[in-house]
Enzyme design. Structure first.
Site, PDB file in Angstrom:
ATOM      1  N   LYS A 228       4.282  -2.238 -15.755  1.00  0.00           N
ATOM      2  CA  LYS A 228       5.344  -1.254 -15.912  1.00  0.00           C
ATOM      3  C   LYS A 228       4.802   0.084 -16.430  1.00  0.00           C
ATOM      4  O   LYS A 228       5.393   1.129 -16.193  1.00  0.00           O
ATOM      5  CB  LYS A 228       6.413  -1.757 -16.878  1.00  0.00           C
ATOM      6  CG  LYS A 228       7.039  -3.104 -16.531  1.00  0.00           C
ATOM      7  CD  LYS A 228       8.184  -2.958 -15.561  1.00  0.00           C
ATOM      8  CE  LYS A 228       9.014  -4.209 -15.353  1.00  0.00           C
ATOM      9  NZ  LYS A 228       8.331  -5.438 -14.978  1.00  0.00           N
TER      10      LYS A 228
HETATM   11  C1  LIG Z   1       8.448  -6.383 -14.035  1.00  0.00           C
HETATM   12  C2  LIG Z   1       7.357  -7.367 -13.830  1.00  0.00           C
HETATM   13  C3  LIG Z   1       7.192  -8.034 -12.598  1.00  0.00           C
HETATM   14  C4  LIG Z   1       8.158  -7.908 -11.445  1.00  0.00           C
HETATM   15  O1  LIG Z   1       8.113  -6.653 -10.817  1.00  0.00           O
HETATM   16  P1  LIG Z   1       9.346  -6.188  -9.885  1.00  0.00           P
HETATM   17  O2  LIG Z   1       9.039  -4.794  -9.523  1.00  0.00           O
HETATM   18  O3  LIG Z   1      10.583  -6.320 -10.749  1.00  0.00           O
HETATM   19  O4  LIG Z   1       9.399  -7.108  -8.715  1.00  0.00           O
HETATM   20  C5  LIG Z   1       6.111  -8.890 -12.459  1.00  0.00           C
HETATM   21  N1  LIG Z   1       5.256  -9.097 -13.485  1.00  0.00           N
HETATM   22  C6  LIG Z   1       5.394  -8.487 -14.677  1.00  0.00           C
HETATM   23  C7  LIG Z   1       4.422  -8.780 -15.763  1.00  0.00           C
HETATM   24  C8  LIG Z   1       6.430  -7.587 -14.893  1.00  0.00           C
HETATM   25  O5  LIG Z   1       6.566  -6.981 -16.095  1.00  0.00           O
END
Ligand SMILES: *Cc1c(COP(=O)(O)O)cnc(C)c1O
Length: 463
Positions: free
Chosen positions: A112
């Site tokens: 993120k």
């Molecule tokens: C948010 C997240 C995901 C999923 O990503 P999306 O864009 O919501 O599909 C996968 N792994 C981690 C560690 C995340 O924080």
């Protein structure tokens, strides 16, 4: 570049308005009116360039002339200087033709950060121009809150309030939020579940008076700037393994489908991608959509990859819109039906379009644990449970052509208990984060009641 809503009921807006609004007023998601294009030569030219330069080129294609190129380049330079790896998103080879792209070297150790670090600088810049201060409210099941706090702390034009379910996130996840010292960060431990937090956020967004009074905004993955920022590493990693002269496949641990959809975006911009596998945990709504053509909500099941414990993948609406040949009437019908009935059938033509690029697969808790151990044994790499979903998923989808890149979305030290249990080896926090346990925490504890949280948000915004 103009942005239109997938529901067709809002006027087209520019990049700045699309970013600051997040969701379109008609409830749809913003997409660019046309996909910007890179030629094969331009893509080839990304090879070996610093990450922030490629980021400025890709994001710049979406921002158009709304942000001067030198300003954007500087924002990208600053955003990715917060990462503790000089490559920003390094690639590790794990087998012949198979690679892991490590997206977790940012300040909160989750992917993120890649988008949130640039998003915070975009907000600050765009709001500063208008002399506006916004309040960003987010409910977090763990990673989004930490990434948002890390990115927005100390920014002049933004205040950020993070709601987390008390006692239901890991200590490391909590500390990434609660140890921020800056006055523009407010953390609230809510006596309830993540669903309670999300319901309260919805309630607060529906309160027009409060929404205007505190100039409320959201930064979840429906924000198109996050998608644009995530398309960048598809380019940098694909080029490193031979694109555009070779097509590349990706396997993506998926929840809200923002990360995997960014791969579609890179593909539409000219990057030759053969296949994108959306790998889910037991919360398999996406896997079922791509494999069975039915997009249907189930009960959320808690797993050891909690960032993907989601049963409505918001960004799926963007892909549906594309697959329906940008028919906004059909997209509105489908997602209103999904909203009320919790299930829709993807029309055969649209499904065929999706399957030209996408496959879906779901992975059990057992498979996640076994994959953490086997990956360690076979490659020496310690991976987190979310990454393990993708590694295991890749093994289950036959015929995925080489080379293939697995996106690794979290540092294993963010989930120390589950990783240690599966691998028999404790992951270590990287140096920058190592003093997390010693820093003082600061947060307020409130009941899971919208009135209490509204009062908090209002007071915090006015302080
Ligand atoms: C948010 C997240 C995901 C999923 O990503 P999306 O864009 O919501 O599909 C996968 N792994 C981690 C560690 C995340 O924080």
């Amino acid at each position: 570049m103009r942005y239109i809503s997938t529901r067709g009921g809002s006027p087209a807006v520019g990049f700045a308005d699309a970013v600051l609004a997040g969701l379109a007023p008609d409830g749809g998601l913003y997409v660019p009116e046309a996909w910007p294009q890179f030629s094969a030569d331009e893509i080839r030219g990304f090879l070996g360039r610093p990450y922030h330069e490629v980021a400025a080129a890709v994001i710049g294609a979406f921002a158009g002339d709304e942000i001067p190129r030198d300003v954007l380049l500087e924002m990208c330079r600053e955003a990715y200087a917060t990462f503790n790896h000089a490559a920003v998103v390094p690639l590790v080879q794990v087998a012949p033709g198979a690679f892991i792209a490590e997206l977790f070297h940012g300040p909160s150790l989750a992917f993120k950060d890649v988008a949130m670090q640039i998003l915070a600088r975009l907000y600050d810049h765009l709001l500063g121009q208008e002399g506006r201060v916004q309040t960003i409210l987010c409910a977090t099941s763990g990673d989004t809150g930490g990434a948002a706090v890390e990115a927005f702390r100390g920014r002049k034009n933004v205040k950020v309030v993070a709601l987390f379910p008390q006692g239901r996130i890991s200590e490391v996840q909590r500390r990434f939020m609660t140890t921020a010292e800056e006055a523009n960060v407010g953390c609230v431990a809510v006596a309830g579940t993540f669903d309670d937090c999300q319901a309260i956020v919805k309630d607060i967004f529906a309160d027009q008076a409060l929404r205007q009074a505190v100039d409320l905004s959201g930064v979840n993955s429906i924000n198109f700037a996050r998608i644009a920022a995530q398309a960048v590493y598809y380019f940098t990693t694909a080029v490193a393994v031979g694109a555009p002269d070779r097509a590349v496949s990706f396997c993506v641990p998926s929840g809200n489908f923002g990360d995997a959809f960014a791969g579609y975006v890179a593909h539409r911009m000219g990057l030759p991608i053969q296949r994108i596998i959306a790998a889910t945990n037991a919360n398999d709504i996406l896997a079922r959509a791509f494999e069975e053509g039915r997009y249907a909500r189930g009960q959320v099941q808690p797993t050891i990859s909690p960032a993907m414990d989601i049963q409505a993948a918001s960004n799926f609406e963007r892909l549906y819109f594309e697959a329906a040949r940008r028919d906004a009437v059909e997209t509105t019908r489908a997602f209103q039906a999904f909203g009320s009935a919790g299930a829709i059938d993807v029309p055969p033509q649209a499904l065929a379009y999706m399957r030209e690029l996408f496959r879906g697969v779901s992975v059990s808790e057992d498979e996640i644990r076994r994959t953490i151990l086997s990956t360690l044994n076979e490659t020496g790499e310690l991976i987190d449970p979310h990454t393990a979903v993708a590694v295991a998923g890749l093994g289950k989808v036959a015929g995925t052509p080489d080379p293939v890149i697995v996106l690794s979305t979290a540092h294993p030290a963010k989930f120390p208990e589950d990783v240690t249990e599966a691998a028999g080896l404790a992951p270590e926090l990287p140096r920058g984060a190592a003093n997390l346990a010693a820093r003082p925490e600061r947060f307020d504890a409130l009941p899971a009641e919208a009135t209490a949280i509204k009062a908090y948000v209002r007071a915090f915004a006015e302080a």
